[in-house]
Design an enzyme around this catalytic site. Structure first.
Site, PDB file in Angstrom:
ATOM      1  N   HIS A  97       0.884  -1.175   0.000  1.00  0.00           N
ATOM      2  CA  HIS A  97       0.000   0.000   0.000  1.00  0.00           C
ATOM      3  C   HIS A  97       0.920   1.223   0.000  1.00  0.00           C
ATOM      4  CE1 HIS A  97      -2.379  -2.927   2.438  1.00  0.00           C
ATOM      5  NE2 HIS A  97      -3.459  -2.336   1.976  1.00  0.00           N
ATOM      6  N   ASP A 100       2.326   2.054   3.399  1.00  0.00           N
ATOM      7  CA  ASP A 100       3.326   1.165   4.019  1.00  0.00           C
ATOM      8  C   ASP A 100       4.737   1.638   3.746  1.00  0.00           C
ATOM      9  OD1 ASP A 100       1.074  -0.505   4.191  1.00  0.00           O
ATOM     10  OD2 ASP A 100       1.654  -1.646   2.410  1.00  0.00           O
ATOM     11  N   GLU A 228     -11.122  -6.886  -3.761  1.00  0.00           N
ATOM     12  CA  GLU A 228     -10.945  -7.896  -2.707  1.00  0.00           C
ATOM     13  C   GLU A 228     -12.163  -7.882  -1.783  1.00  0.00           C
ATOM     14  OE1 GLU A 228      -7.049  -7.991  -0.904  1.00  0.00           O
ATOM     15  OE2 GLU A 228      -7.923  -8.657   0.992  1.00  0.00           O
ATOM     16  N   GLU A 264      -9.503 -13.609  -0.400  1.00  0.00           N
ATOM     17  CA  GLU A 264      -8.710 -13.895   0.809  1.00  0.00           C
ATOM     18  C   GLU A 264      -9.404 -14.967   1.636  1.00  0.00           C
ATOM     19  OE1 GLU A 264      -6.841 -10.611   2.755  1.00  0.00           O
ATOM     20  OE2 GLU A 264      -7.321 -11.395   4.741  1.00  0.00           O
ATOM     21  N   HIS A 267     -11.308 -13.702   4.692  1.00  0.00           N
ATOM     22  CA  HIS A 267     -12.508 -12.938   4.345  1.00  0.00           C
ATOM     23  C   HIS A 267     -13.653 -13.873   3.959  1.00  0.00           C
ATOM     24  CE1 HIS A 267      -9.897  -9.195   3.098  1.00  0.00           C
ATOM     25  NE2 HIS A 267      -9.659  -9.607   4.327  1.00  0.00           N
ATOM     26  N   ASP A 335      -1.016 -12.267   2.945  1.00  0.00           N
ATOM     27  CA  ASP A 335      -1.510 -11.070   3.645  1.00  0.00           C
ATOM     28  C   ASP A 335      -1.607 -11.434   5.133  1.00  0.00           C
ATOM     29  OD1 ASP A 335      -2.689  -8.770   4.430  1.00  0.00           O
ATOM     30  OD2 ASP A 335      -4.479  -8.936   3.180  1.00  0.00           O
TER      31      ASP A 335
END
Ligand code: XUL
Ligand code: CO
Length: 431
Positions: A97, A100, A228, A264, A267, A335
């Protein structure tokens, strides 16, 4: 060279090792005509591994990394350590990101300038490394300006800020030859319907995604745009709830064919699905893109972002990936973050090495299941009636004709076993 990973040697494939090594992940092993590295396309998540301080709702930083702080020198140190880890792991990809990789500035322009400087620094580092960019994305959820959403914010100025941020992140991803661009809408949802105009917010989110797609074509970015899905957390309800919901959203805004899914594991579980369900559905809808391979703690019901360690689960996921034809631009992004007590540099290496091995074991099992073919044969046999001329004609027919036919032919369906336990036993032969 920094001394952060001092004393930790580069990892290699050594099936007999009792130390930190790859016992199952052999990047050069050819399976189904392709090297394992090209099948799995592992990526390190910059945010969890290098930017996350180890906080939880009851306590702050535990990690105290030497690069924590707000200066550009420290941002460069962080990048130096990150690329050292990529090299130690021999990992083909990473993801970031904007937030980051650069310290936040006082103004948009200052943050952007710092971001661009770091992107150039990444570009230099990538020249000396094999590691490439799987995807870039914008952090439109951490800063307080995003507390009421990014594209879905009631304040148009936040929409504008977010659009400008995504534009610059897409430019940077393009510049580093990233293979995908990801949008995750953590705050694109609501806390309470009492203050929310849901219709308006969904329109804003739809237009925002259209703009991202328009911009991709404008700059000639050849990678995929990936959404996502996640049902909640941090928002109570998020608009990108799951694959099925996002598909409806893409249809509504004319974006099917333009946008794919980054799915993910954690998720999927939060949405009340299995990971393989989300993967199979995305494939069935033609929108499968990439995966974030990180699990949740099943007891906490929370997005704990843990490294994968369950081979049978991972095997079923890769089985769906292989049935989809494997990754094209996508890959396996970890992740995942360390547990906050895992303080040492060696923990970071071991977490990734272990995760790569778990994925390799799961992948090999999945490839063997597909190669064996029994599962697919049994699935096909279950639907065999639909391949007969009578079965095919049925879908071209209508209720009246079918009703007459049922009576005339004396149709009287006989239930057949679904064979679930036998199928599960077959899977168990491979995992
Ligand atoms: C949050 C999450 C994000 C996205 C990228 O749950 O998964 O890290 O992957 O923004
Ligand atoms: Co994710």
């Amino acid at each position: 060279m920094t001394d952060f990973f001092k004393g930790i040697p580069a990892l290699s494939y050594d099936p007999d090792s009792t130390d930190i090594a790859f016992r199952h992940y052999n990047p050069d092993e050819v399976i189904g005509g392709k090297r394992m590295e090209e099948h799995l396309r592992f990526a390190v998540a910059y945010w969890h591994s290098f930017a996350w301080p180890g906080g939880d709702p009851f306590g702050a930083e535990t990690f105290e990394r030497p690069w924590f702080g707000d200066t550009m020198d420290l941002a460069r140190l962080k990048a130096d350590v990150a690329f050292e880890m990529f090299d130690l792991l021999n990992v083909p990809f990473f993801c970031w990101h904007d937030a980051d990789i650069r310290p936040e500035g006082d103004t948009f322009a200052e943050s952007l300038h710092r971001f661009q400087e770091m992107i150039d620094y990444f570009g230099e580092k990538m020249e000396a490394s094999k590691t490439r960019l799987l995807w870039g994305t914008a952090n439109l959820f951490s800063h307080r300006r995003f507390m009421s959403g990014a594209a879905t914010n009631p304040d148009p100025e936040v929409f504008a800020w977010s659009a400008a941020t995504v534009k610059n992140c897409m430019d940077a991803t393009h510049k580093l030859q990233g293979e995908n661009y990801v949008l995750w809408g953590g705050r694109e949802g609501y806390e309470t319907l009492l203050n929310t105009d849901l219709r308006r917010e969904r329109q804003q989110a739809g237009r925002f995604l259209q703009m991202a797609v328009e911009y991709k074509h404008k700059i000639g970015f050849k990678g995929a745009i990936l959404v996502e899905p996640k049902p909640q957390e941090p928002s109570k309800h998020q608009y990108d709830f799951d694959v099925a919901t996002v598909y409806g959203f893409l249809k509504e805004f004319g974006l099917e064919g333009e946008v794919q899914m980054n799915i993910e594991q954690g998720h999927a579980i939060l949405a009340g699905h299995s990971f393989e369900h989300e993967l199979a559905l995305a494939t069935a809808l033609g929108i499968f893109g990439s995966i974030d391979m990180n699990r949740n703690d099943y007891q906490s019901g929370w997005d704990t972002d843990q490294f994968p360690n369950n081979v049978p689960e991972v095997a079923l996921a890769y089985y769906e990936v292989l049935r989809a034809g494997g990754f094209t631009t996508g890959g396996t992004n970890f992740d995942a973050k360390l547990r906050r007590q895992s303080l040492d540099p060696v923990d970071l290496i071991a977490a990734h090495a272990g995760a790569m091995d778990v994925c390799a074991r799961g992948f090999k099992a999945a490839a063997a299941m597909l190669e064996d073919g029994t599962l697919e044969k049994m699935r096909a046999a279950r639907y065999g009636g639909w391949d007969s001329s009578g079965g095919k004609a049925l879908l071209e027919s209508d209720f009246e004709t079918i009703a007459a036919q049922v009576e005339a032919d004396g149709i009287n369906p006989q239930p057949r076993s679904g064979r679930q336990e036998i199928l599960e036993n077959i899977v168990n032969r491979f995992v």
